[in-house]
Write a protein that holds these residues in place. Structure first.
Motif, PDB file in Angstrom:
ATOM      1  N   SER A 149       0.867  -1.540   0.148  1.00  0.00           N
ATOM      2  CA  SER A 149       0.055  -0.021   0.190  1.00  0.00           C
ATOM      3  C   SER A 149       1.070   1.180   0.258  1.00  0.00           C
ATOM      4  N   SER A 150       2.411   1.805   0.119  1.00  0.00           N
ATOM      5  CA  SER A 150       2.899   2.530   0.357  1.00  0.00           C
ATOM      6  C   SER A 150       2.985   2.423  -1.573  1.00  0.00           C
ATOM      7  N   PRO A 151       3.850   4.191  -1.580  1.00  0.00           N
ATOM      8  CA  PRO A 151       3.876   4.344  -2.891  1.00  0.00           C
ATOM      9  C   PRO A 151       4.961   3.822  -3.714  1.00  0.00           C
ATOM     10  N   MET A 152       5.371   2.667  -3.581  1.00  0.00           N
ATOM     11  CA  MET A 152       6.499   1.849  -4.238  1.00  0.00           C
ATOM     12  C   MET A 152       5.922   1.113  -5.041  1.00  0.00           C
ATOM     13  N   SER A 153       6.292   0.875  -6.289  1.00  0.00           N
ATOM     14  CA  SER A 153       5.589   0.343  -7.062  1.00  0.00           C
ATOM     15  C   SER A 153       6.276  -1.483  -6.803  1.00  0.00           C
ATOM     16  N   PRO A 154       5.501  -2.082  -7.403  1.00  0.00           N
ATOM     17  CA  PRO A 154       6.313  -3.775  -7.708  1.00  0.00           C
ATOM     18  C   PRO A 154       7.442  -3.842  -8.169  1.00  0.00           C
ATOM     19  N   LEU A 155       7.783  -3.083  -9.181  1.00  0.00           N
ATOM     20  CA  LEU A 155       9.029  -3.002  -9.894  1.00  0.00           C
ATOM     21  C   LEU A 155      10.437  -2.507  -9.117  1.00  0.00           C
ATOM     22  N   GLU A 156       9.935  -1.825  -8.315  1.00  0.00           N
ATOM     23  CA  GLU A 156      10.981  -1.048  -7.592  1.00  0.00           C
ATOM     24  C   GLU A 156      11.490  -2.022  -5.888  1.00  0.00           C
ATOM     25  N   LEU A 157      10.313  -2.526  -5.278  1.00  0.00           N
ATOM     26  CA  LEU A 157      10.421  -3.609  -4.652  1.00  0.00           C
ATOM     27  C   LEU A 157      10.648  -4.534  -5.344  1.00  0.00           C
ATOM     28  N   LEU A 158      10.355  -5.184  -6.439  1.00  0.00           N
ATOM     29  CA  LEU A 158      11.314  -5.692  -6.756  1.00  0.00           C
ATOM     30  C   LEU A 158      13.731  -5.445  -6.990  1.00  0.00           C
ATOM     31  N   ILE A 159      13.663  -4.942  -7.369  1.00  0.00           N
ATOM     32  CA  ILE A 159      14.636  -4.425  -8.250  1.00  0.00           C
ATOM     33  C   ILE A 159      15.462  -4.164  -6.282  1.00  0.00           C
ATOM     34  N   ALA A 160      14.779  -3.755  -5.262  1.00  0.00           N
ATOM     35  CA  ALA A 160      15.701  -3.380  -4.197  1.00  0.00           C
ATOM     36  C   ALA A 160      15.889  -4.612  -3.586  1.00  0.00           C
ATOM     37  N   TYR A 161      14.808  -6.091  -3.984  1.00  0.00           N
ATOM     38  CA  TYR A 161      14.713  -6.780  -2.792  1.00  0.00           C
ATOM     39  C   TYR A 161      16.242  -7.762  -3.198  1.00  0.00           C
ATOM     40  N   VAL A 162      15.649  -7.612  -5.160  1.00  0.00           N
ATOM     41  CA  VAL A 162      16.628  -8.943  -5.723  1.00  0.00           C
ATOM     42  C   VAL A 162      18.258  -7.900  -6.071  1.00  0.00           C
ATOM     43  N   GLY A 163      17.850  -6.715  -5.920  1.00  0.00           N
ATOM     44  CA  GLY A 163      18.911  -6.078  -6.002  1.00  0.00           C
ATOM     45  C   GLY A 163      20.034  -6.595  -5.013  1.00  0.00           C
ATOM     46  N   ALA A 164      19.432  -6.681  -3.394  1.00  0.00           N
ATOM     47  CA  ALA A 164      20.517  -6.491  -2.306  1.00  0.00           C
ATOM     48  C   ALA A 164      20.598  -8.435  -2.432  1.00  0.00           C
ATOM     49  N   ALA A 165      19.914  -8.918  -2.529  1.00  0.00           N
ATOM     50  CA  ALA A 165      19.807 -10.657  -2.810  1.00  0.00           C
ATOM     51  C   ALA A 165      21.325 -10.625  -3.958  1.00  0.00           C
ATOM     52  N   ALA A 166      21.060  -9.946  -5.670  1.00  0.00           N
ATOM     53  CA  ALA A 166      22.365 -10.079  -6.162  1.00  0.00           C
ATOM     54  C   ALA A 166      23.456 -10.110  -5.508  1.00  0.00           C
ATOM     55  N   THR A 167      23.531  -8.379  -4.795  1.00  0.00           N
ATOM     56  CA  THR A 167      25.019  -8.440  -4.367  1.00  0.00           C
ATOM     57  C   THR A 167      25.476  -8.903  -3.193  1.00  0.00           C
ATOM     58  N   LYS A 168      24.531  -9.967  -2.860  1.00  0.00           N
ATOM     59  CA  LYS A 168      25.269 -10.824  -1.988  1.00  0.00           C
ATOM     60  C   LYS A 168      25.284 -12.367  -2.397  1.00  0.00           C
ATOM     61  N   SER A 169      25.198 -12.423  -3.193  1.00  0.00           N
ATOM     62  CA  SER A 169      25.668 -13.592  -4.391  1.00  0.00           C
ATOM     63  C   SER A 169      26.703 -13.807  -4.778  1.00  0.00           C
ATOM     64  N   VAL A 170      26.942 -12.302  -5.519  1.00  0.00           N
ATOM     65  CA  VAL A 170      28.382 -12.059  -6.234  1.00  0.00           C
ATOM     66  C   VAL A 170      29.661 -11.651  -5.238  1.00  0.00           C
ATOM     67  N   ILE A 171      28.704 -10.796  -4.106  1.00  0.00           N
ATOM     68  CA  ILE A 171      30.093 -11.320  -2.727  1.00  0.00           C
ATOM     69  C   ILE A 171      29.914 -12.355  -2.519  1.00  0.00           C
ATOM     70  N   ILE A 172      30.162 -13.665  -2.184  1.00  0.00           N
ATOM     71  CA  ILE A 172      30.201 -14.819  -2.225  1.00  0.00           C
ATOM     72  C   ILE A 172      30.625 -15.573  -2.808  1.00  0.00           C
ATOM     73  N   GLY A 173      30.335 -15.532  -4.476  1.00  0.00           N
ATOM     74  CA  GLY A 173      31.278 -16.179  -5.642  1.00  0.00           C
ATOM     75  C   GLY A 173      31.875 -15.745  -5.359  1.00  0.00           C
ATOM     76  N   SER A 174      32.488 -14.059  -5.273  1.00  0.00           N
ATOM     77  CA  SER A 174      33.916 -13.267  -5.581  1.00  0.00           C
ATOM     78  C   SER A 174      35.117 -14.333  -4.143  1.00  0.00           C
ATOM     79  N   ILE A 175      34.511 -14.207  -3.138  1.00  0.00           N
ATOM     80  CA  ILE A 175      35.191 -14.696  -2.102  1.00  0.00           C
ATOM     81  C   ILE A 175      35.524 -15.841  -2.315  1.00  0.00           C
ATOM     82  N   ILE A 176      34.551 -16.692  -2.718  1.00  0.00           N
ATOM     83  CA  ILE A 176      34.934 -18.448  -2.580  1.00  0.00           C
ATOM     84  C   ILE A 176      36.232 -18.432  -4.426  1.00  0.00           C
ATOM     85  N   PHE A 177      35.564 -17.618  -5.096  1.00  0.00           N
ATOM     86  CA  PHE A 177      37.481 -17.628  -6.496  1.00  0.00           C
ATOM     87  C   PHE A 177      38.496 -17.039  -5.320  1.00  0.00           C
ATOM     88  N   ALA A 178      38.197 -16.286  -4.732  1.00  0.00           N
ATOM     89  CA  ALA A 178      39.585 -16.223  -3.949  1.00  0.00           C
ATOM     90  C   ALA A 178      39.850 -16.482  -3.401  1.00  0.00           C
TER      91      ALA A 178
END
Length: 255
Positions: free
Chosen positions: A96-125
């Motif tokens: 019910s907030s002013p945020m659109s579904p696309l904005e919610l998707l960007i926020a949640y998926v963006g944070a989760a994807a950032t975590k995954s890339v960080i973990i993948g980079s650490i494993i690569f190192a």
């Protein structure tokens, strides 16, 4: 349209802060688990294995182990991120907030994807502590990592909306994704399989994902890089379509 940048930033930072609060389970557990894989498969068993298409076995499994961890972490982080507001009931405030579904998707998926890339980079190192692995196409490798993280975070987002209990939150990753990843060529090449099993394995979509990522390392994979990129793009489009339908109909969001 994207208009509420402040809202996206707030949710993104909140999810990243949760990553910091669960440091041992979110970061150290996958690193320790992957280190054990390197010790067992890379050093203990890998030293007795012959090269796989001119690539030492220890280096050969590095892309597969990175994908194995990123698959599970992407799904887990994204599904848990959207499930918790459902569980606590705060999802109604967000809808019910002013945020659109696309904005919610960007926020949640963006944070989760950032975590995954960080973990993948650490494993690569971490892999460089055990084996000497070179990347033939580093820019394409990074692009593939980001694409994979976003795609599987979208898939996790779907699971988080679909799940109605913590058990359902775990059932698809544990019973479907994890076995498909192990049988998708993370630890072997499809050329090692008998012809019949190789034909069956080609129906596993994870094969195309791991093969494409391995191609960015060594310039060779079980299937062509074009086919792998096409498979990832198709899966990404399918996930976006399902999420669009969920928000449009309010499936397990508004009841």
């Amino acid at each position: 349209m994207i208009q509420n940048i402040r809202g996206i930033r707030s949710i993104y930072l909140f999810e990243m802060a949760r990553f910091g609060r669960t440091f041992w389970t979110s970061l150290m557990l996958p690193v320790i688990t992957t280190t054990l894989y390197f010790v067992v498969f890379g050093s203990a068993i890998g030293s007795r294995m012959s090269d796989v298409s001119t690539v030492p076995y220890g280096a050969f499994i590095v892309p597969g182990l990175m994908m194995l961890t990123m698959f599970t972490e992407s799904i887990s982080n994204a599904s848990f991120g959207i499930y918790m507001p459902k569980w606590t009931g705060t999802i109604y405030e967000m809808l019910s907030s002013p945020m659109s579904p696309l904005e919610l998707l960007i926020a949640y998926v963006g944070a989760a994807a950032t975590k995954s890339v960080i973990i993948g980079s650490i494993i690569f190192a971490t892999a460089h502590l055990f084996v000497d692995v070179q990347v033939m196409h580093p820019l394409l490798m990074v692009a593939f990592m980001i694409l994979m993280a976003v795609t599987f975070c979208l898939f996790g987002f779907i699971i988080g909306i679909w799940a109605q209990s913590f058990e359902q939150l775990q059932v698809i990753p544990l019973l479907v994704v994890y076995p498909l990843t192990f049988l998708g060529g993370a630890f072997y090449s499809l050329d090692m399989l008998p012809a019949a099993w190789r034909a069956v394995t080609l129906f596993n979509p994870v094969v195309y994902l791991i093969s494409g990522f391995r191609w960015t390392f060594f310039g060779q994979g079980d299937v062509g890089i074009g086919v792998s990129m096409g498979a990832v793009t198709l899966f990404l489009a399918l996930c976006l379509a399902v999420i669009f339908w969920m928000f449009r109909t309010g499936y397990r969001l508004k009841n």
